[in-house]
Motif scaffolding. Structure first.
Motif, mmCIF file in Angstrom:
data_model
loop_
_atom_site.group_PDB
_atom_site.id
_atom_site.type_symbol
_atom_site.label_atom_id
_atom_site.label_comp_id
_atom_site.label_asym_id
_atom_site.label_seq_id
_atom_site.Cartn_x
_atom_site.Cartn_y
_atom_site.Cartn_z
ATOM 1 N N LYS A 113 0.752 -1.055 -0.012
ATOM 2 C CA LYS A 113 0.025 -0.142 -0.004
ATOM 3 C C LYS A 113 0.714 1.308 0.023
ATOM 4 N N GLY A 114 2.031 1.216 -0.588
ATOM 5 C CA GLY A 114 2.831 2.437 -0.659
ATOM 6 C C GLY A 114 3.707 2.889 0.276
ATOM 7 N N ASN A 115 3.749 1.962 1.364
ATOM 8 C CA ASN A 115 4.549 1.844 2.627
ATOM 9 C C ASN A 115 5.813 1.168 2.698
ATOM 10 N N VAL A 116 6.998 1.752 3.199
ATOM 11 C CA VAL A 116 8.303 0.894 3.197
ATOM 12 C C VAL A 116 8.614 1.069 4.529
ATOM 13 N N SER A 117 9.499 0.102 5.101
ATOM 14 C CA SER A 117 10.221 0.478 6.116
ATOM 15 C C SER A 117 11.531 -0.086 6.209
ATOM 16 N N ILE A 118 12.604 0.389 7.097
ATOM 17 C CA ILE A 118 13.947 -0.198 7.140
ATOM 18 C C ILE A 118 13.806 -1.435 7.879
ATOM 19 N N ASN A 119 14.150 -2.485 7.363
ATOM 20 C CA ASN A 119 14.195 -3.864 8.034
ATOM 21 C C ASN A 119 15.432 -4.480 7.802
ATOM 22 N N ARG A 120 16.405 -4.806 8.876
ATOM 23 C CA ARG A 120 17.641 -5.463 8.564
ATOM 24 C C ARG A 120 17.446 -6.904 8.368
ATOM 25 N N GLN A 121 16.306 -7.668 8.784
ATOM 26 C CA GLN A 121 16.194 -8.968 8.669
ATOM 27 C C GLN A 121 15.371 -9.101 6.980
ATOM 28 N N GLU A 122 14.387 -8.627 6.976
ATOM 29 C CA GLU A 122 13.891 -8.918 5.757
ATOM 30 C C GLU A 122 13.869 -7.974 4.522
ATOM 31 N N GLY A 123 14.434 -6.870 4.875
ATOM 32 C CA GLY A 123 14.538 -5.754 3.729
ATOM 33 C C GLY A 123 15.424 -6.133 2.457
ATOM 34 N N LYS A 124 15.096 -5.606 1.767
ATOM 35 C CA LYS A 124 16.098 -5.724 0.436
ATOM 36 C C LYS A 124 17.306 -4.647 0.459
ATOM 37 N N ARG A 125 18.267 -4.926 0.070
ATOM 38 C CA ARG A 125 19.614 -4.158 0.122
ATOM 39 C C ARG A 125 19.184 -2.871 -0.677
ATOM 40 N N ALA A 126 19.680 -1.573 0.169
ATOM 41 C CA ALA A 126 19.277 -0.319 -0.220
ATOM 42 C C ALA A 126 20.797 0.519 0.111
ATOM 43 N N GLU A 127 21.297 0.986 -0.932
ATOM 44 C CA GLU A 127 22.407 2.078 -0.864
ATOM 45 C C GLU A 127 22.149 3.191 -1.430
ATOM 46 N N THR A 128 22.517 4.317 -0.590
ATOM 47 C CA THR A 128 22.610 5.471 -1.210
ATOM 48 C C THR A 128 23.722 6.500 -0.821
ATOM 49 N N TRP A 129 24.342 7.418 -1.654
ATOM 50 C CA TRP A 129 25.438 8.307 -1.415
ATOM 51 C C TRP A 129 24.761 9.826 -1.129
ATOM 52 N N PHE A 130 24.961 10.607 -0.220
ATOM 53 C CA PHE A 130 24.540 11.795 0.098
ATOM 54 C C PHE A 130 25.713 12.692 0.013
ATOM 55 N N LYS A 131 25.683 13.944 -0.511
ATOM 56 C CA LYS A 131 26.592 15.046 -0.227
ATOM 57 C C LYS A 131 25.958 16.526 -0.205
ATOM 58 N N SER A 132 26.355 17.082 0.803
ATOM 59 C CA SER A 132 25.631 18.319 0.889
ATOM 60 C C SER A 132 26.141 19.467 -0.274
ATOM 61 N N ILE A 133 25.215 20.150 -0.938
ATOM 62 C CA ILE A 133 25.540 21.000 -1.998
ATOM 63 C C ILE A 133 25.726 22.652 -1.273
ATOM 64 N N LYS A 134 24.692 22.818 -0.688
ATOM 65 C CA LYS A 134 24.612 24.293 -0.465
ATOM 66 C C LYS A 134 23.917 24.289 1.056
ATOM 67 N N PHE A 135 24.222 25.231 1.876
ATOM 68 C CA PHE A 135 23.596 25.214 3.287
ATOM 69 C C PHE A 135 23.009 26.663 3.593
ATOM 70 N N TYR A 136 21.862 26.691 4.374
ATOM 71 C CA TYR A 136 21.133 27.588 4.633
ATOM 72 C C TYR A 136 20.954 27.595 6.245
ATOM 73 N N LYS A 137 20.280 28.397 6.907
ATOM 74 C CA LYS A 137 20.251 28.301 8.289
ATOM 75 C C LYS A 137 19.298 27.226 8.773
ATOM 76 N N HIS A 138 18.338 26.989 7.934
ATOM 77 C CA HIS A 138 17.299 26.086 8.456
ATOM 78 C C HIS A 138 17.167 24.680 7.491
ATOM 79 N N TYR A 139 17.831 24.781 6.409
ATOM 80 C CA TYR A 139 17.827 23.867 5.318
ATOM 81 C C TYR A 139 19.139 23.500 4.836
ATOM 82 N N THR A 140 19.079 22.428 4.027
ATOM 83 C CA THR A 140 20.222 22.370 3.223
ATOM 84 C C THR A 140 19.803 21.528 2.021
ATOM 85 N N LEU A 141 20.543 21.838 0.761
ATOM 86 C CA LEU A 141 20.385 21.240 -0.393
ATOM 87 C C LEU A 141 21.503 20.112 -0.527
#
Length: 239
Positions: A113-141
């Protein structure tokens, strides 16, 4: 909502493939109700044998690859399967976060039904890289590079870092209001303030893949108006 002309969305086209800049609020494929307009229908009106090679969430804008022939569809599908397609997303997240090539490797379970969760036992492998590009006072791009292609992958991986995407209420992200950024912001009598973006701030910014002749192609999808407006207002009032 105004249905865009398909030809106005095209970023790249040859005899085999099209890459479009998908607008937000249009599903990639048929949703359960059917009936409503989606990218596959728009593509088929333009090219009879069109097939969509991957999905973007309904609210996500940006680069979407569409095959015009079965051979092209097979080729791109195999590239996705072997993780040879490079995807770059841009997201505006809550808070100031210094991500210097942060690697998140947390398995995702599709709970239906369009829902997912982090599950180390039954979940499928998922990998993402993140890098900050621009900083604001309350947000980050942030630049997000998913290695795998799980549902809601970028959104839930960011949420695990207490860095929800702005406006992504499913993962506790709050909409951005101009009144929160701009001092002395006045709303007219009986007016209700609308968020700067009526969706979560995630855009599929770039895609790199191989054409049928083996040549690499890099397609860059410009920001849509709402994403651009959010960044302009953050530049002006939150930097």
């Amino acid at each position: 909502m105004k249905i865009p002309k398909f030809t106005e969305l095209i970023l790249f086209e040859n005899d085999d493939l099209i890459v479009v800049n998908k607008p937000a609020f249009i599903s990639t494929l048929d949703e359960r109700e059917g009936g409503e307009i989606n990218m596959l229908r728009l593509a088929k009106q333009y090219s009879d044998d069109a097939q969509i090679c991957h999905r973007l969430d309904k609210e996500t804008s940006g680069a979407l690859i569409i095959a015009k022939t079965p051979e092209a569809y097979r080729s791109v599908s195999m590239q996705f399967e072997h993780r040879q397609v490079k995807k770059v997303y841009h997201a505006v997240i809550e808070g100031t976060h210094v991500f210097e090539d942060l690697f998140i490797d947390l398995p995702i379970l599709n709970t239906g039904k369009g829902n997912v969760s982090i599950n180390r036992q039954e979940g499928k492998r998922a990998e993402t890289w993140f890098k900050s590009i621009k900083f604001y006072k309350h947000y980050t791009l942030v630049e997000c590079k998913p290695v795998t292609g799980r549902m809601h992958q970028i959104r839930i991986h960011l949420a695990t870092q207490q860095a929800a995407i702005a406006g992504d209420e499913m993962y506790r992200g709050k909409p951005v209001f101009l009144s929160a950024l701009k001092r002395k912001y006045h709303l007219g009598k009986d007016q209700e303030e609308m968020p700067i973006m009526k969706r979560f701030a995630l855009h599929a910014y770039e895609v790199t893949f191989k054409l049928l002749d083996g040549k690499d192609v890099i397609i860059h999808a410009p920001y849509p108006k709402d994403f651009e407006t959010l960044l302009k207002l953050l530049d002006k009032f939150d930097s």
